[in-house]
Design an enzyme around this catalytic site. Structure first.
Site, PDB file in Angstrom:
ATOM      1  N   SER A  45      24.804 -76.575  50.776  1.00 30.56           N
ATOM      2  CA  SER A  45      24.280 -77.657  50.347  1.00 30.56           C
ATOM      3  C   SER A  45      23.871 -79.330  52.214  1.00 30.56           C
ATOM      4  O   SER A  45      23.345 -80.289  52.284  1.00 30.56           O
ATOM      5  CB  SER A  45      24.271 -78.663  49.300  1.00 30.56           C
ATOM      6  N   ASP A 142      13.463 -79.483  29.930  1.00 23.75           N
ATOM      7  CA  ASP A 142      12.962 -78.688  31.155  1.00 23.75           C
ATOM      8  C   ASP A 142      11.895 -78.776  30.854  1.00 23.75           C
ATOM      9  O   ASP A 142      11.799 -77.701  30.354  1.00 23.75           O
ATOM     10  CB  ASP A 142      13.887 -77.795  31.026  1.00 23.75           C
ATOM     11  N   THR A 169      19.608 -80.499  37.091  1.00 24.09           N
ATOM     12  CA  THR A 169      18.515 -80.708  37.309  1.00 24.09           C
ATOM     13  C   THR A 169      18.022 -80.607  38.784  1.00 24.09           C
ATOM     14  O   THR A 169      19.163 -81.406  39.385  1.00 24.09           O
ATOM     15  CB  THR A 169      17.978 -81.517  37.122  1.00 24.09           C
ATOM     16  N   ARG A 202      22.676 -83.099  40.718  1.00 25.89           N
ATOM     17  CA  ARG A 202      21.861 -83.632  42.545  1.00 25.89           C
ATOM     18  C   ARG A 202      21.612 -85.289  41.472  1.00 25.89           C
ATOM     19  O   ARG A 202      21.213 -85.466  40.908  1.00 25.89           O
ATOM     20  CB  ARG A 202      20.960 -83.050  42.368  1.00 25.89           C
ATOM     21  N   ASP A 226      29.563 -86.035  39.655  1.00 29.96           N
ATOM     22  CA  ASP A 226      29.787 -85.143  40.908  1.00 29.96           C
ATOM     23  C   ASP A 226      29.391 -85.304  41.553  1.00 29.96           C
ATOM     24  O   ASP A 226      29.772 -84.732  42.963  1.00 29.96           O
ATOM     25  CB  ASP A 226      30.550 -83.726  39.786  1.00 29.96           C
ATOM     26  N   GLU A 231      25.163 -89.484  49.434  1.00 30.39           N
ATOM     27  CA  GLU A 231      26.336 -88.816  49.429  1.00 30.39           C
ATOM     28  C   GLU A 231      26.636 -88.884  51.156  1.00 30.39           C
ATOM     29  O   GLU A 231      25.147 -88.197  52.128  1.00 30.39           O
ATOM     30  CB  GLU A 231      26.500 -87.027  49.127  1.00 30.39           C
ATOM     31  N   HIS A 248      31.292 -84.051  44.517  1.00 31.75           N
ATOM     32  CA  HIS A 248      30.666 -82.390  44.611  1.00 31.75           C
ATOM     33  C   HIS A 248      31.175 -81.510  44.570  1.00 31.75           C
ATOM     34  O   HIS A 248      30.608 -80.960  46.175  1.00 31.75           O
ATOM     35  CB  HIS A 248      29.159 -82.952  45.359  1.00 31.75           C
ATOM     36  N   GLY A 251      30.986 -77.378  41.801  1.00 29.37           N
ATOM     37  CA  GLY A 251      30.656 -75.618  41.908  1.00 29.37           C
ATOM     38  C   GLY A 251      31.411 -75.257  42.599  1.00 29.37           C
ATOM     39  O   GLY A 251      31.279 -74.416  43.074  1.00 29.37           O
TER      40      GLY A 251
END
Length: 379
Positions: A45, A142, A169, A202, A226, A231, A248, A251
């Site tokens: 990312s 959502d 999201t 995000r 996170d 960033e 971040h 994951g």
């Protein structure tokens, strides 16, 4: 075939060298010159894949080993016949375990609370399923889903009234349901006293400046971040006000990253019309020394879960490393942005709960089933 890949992608050589020559580079600093002669580009990312990067290159396939795709200029890729693929769901389990680890550390029993989820795709949807299986009262927002897909859909205002809110999201800048700054001053001030807010989606979905101002006025709120805006040059003032902060990496479980590598490898094989010749099953051995212990089986199932989670994932260490990086930056010893990326590049190998087994003597079958929902193998 020439393949340029982010150096932080695990097993990238083991998978992709079977298809061609692999060059590994820092993802955030890739330049057009780096990929000019590449046939395929494999990223995470931190790499913005757009016309500025790809124009004049030979790239005909882009793969991102991540769930999110907001760093890909999809319209440009499509209009230039550049195939692309992401890895939907690859690290969803890792992010869900991050949420559980944060709650366990903060001593927040999620069983009796009203739990809100914003964004119920791969990650939020998995968290929703697990919480429901554990008997938790869950409310979801959502706008891209229907009640048939999720019977607990409700308004954003209702979710913001929950005791715990977890955000998952994607970052959407336009269209019918943009998520950019979905939570700003108005929404943040709707949070109930003592509410817990977790963002592992995000960073820019929360207006970080607004969050800093609200936290400066409301010390009752408990926030776990996170992801940040922007960033890697995050607000160190904001970091100082959150209970848990990480760079971040929600994951970033080893298992989740491996899943992403395999998914994109398979996508590239399909793109070039060849059968995959590598798999995680052959490349990754089962985890050794995977036995966990419970000192007191008379404790509540939540307390047992706390003990097991903390044995597997030390989320406090993630927070400590980020704060130490901030301290060194404020002292002029390092550049914070570089330190942020360093933490991601050298993130310790974290294995997911399903790799571990627990032997019980007296825990009830129902409690074992509850713990197995978290992923632990209980016998």
């Amino acid at each position: 075939m020439k393949i340029v890949a982010d150096e932080n992608i695990p097993l990238v050589n083991e998978f992709f060298s079977r298809l061609g020559e692999v060059t590994r580079l820092p993802g955030r600093n890739m330049t057009p010159a780096d990929i000019r002669d590449a046939d395929a580009l494999i990223v995470r990312s931190v790499t913005r894949v757009n016309e500025a990067l790809l124009a004049g290159s030979k790239v005909k396939f882009v793969g991102t080993c991540t769930i999110g795709v907001d760093h890909l200029e999809q319209a440009y890729l499509d209009s230039n016949n550049i195939g692309w693929s992401s890895a939907p769901g690859c690290n969803a389990n890792s992010v869900v375990e991050y949420v559980y680890a944060a709650l366990a550390h903060l001593d927040i029993n999620w069983l009796p609370v009203k739990f809100g989820i914003i964004g119920c795709g791969n990650v939020g949807g998995l968290l929703y399923q697990r919480l429901k299986a554990q008997g938790v009262n869950v409310r979801c927002y959502d706008p891209n889903l229907t009640a048939a897909q999720n019977p607990d859909l409700t308004s954003l205002e209702d979710v913001l009234s929950c005791d715990v809110i977890s955000m998952h999201t994607p970052l959407v800048m336009d269209g019918l349901h943009p998520s950019f700054h979905l939570l700003s001053h108005t929404e943040l001030n709707q949070l109930k006293p003592g509410a817990v807010l977790i963002n592992a989606g995000r960073g820019a979905v929360i207006d970080n400046q607004a969050l800093l101002e609200v936290l400066s006025a409301r010390t009752d709120l408990r926030v776990v971040l996170d992801v940040w805006e922007p960033e890697p040059d995050i607000s160190l003032e904001l970091l100082d006000k959150v209970l848990l902060g990480s760079p971040h990496i929600a994951g970033y479980s080893y298992d989740g990253k491996l899943n992403g590598t395999e998914i994109v490898y398979q996508a590239l094989c399909k793109h070039i019309g060849t059968q995959p010749q590598a798999s995680l099953a052959e490349l990754v051995a089962p985890l050794a020394n995977n036995q966990l212990r419970v000192d007191d089986e008379t404790k509540s199932v939540f307390e047992i879960a706390q003990s097991l989670i903390q044995q597997v994932y030390d989320i406090v260490a993630d927070d400590a490393r980020l704060r130490d990086t901030a301290r060194k930056a404020l002292a002029g010893e390092i550049n914070f942005g570089e330190g942020f990326d360093h933490l991601r590049k050298h993130y310790p190998k974290r294995r997911e709960f399903h790799n571990y087994q627990v032997h019980f003597e007296s825990v009830s079958d129902s409690d074992k089933q509850w713990l197995q929902v978290l992923g632990f193998r209980c016998v």
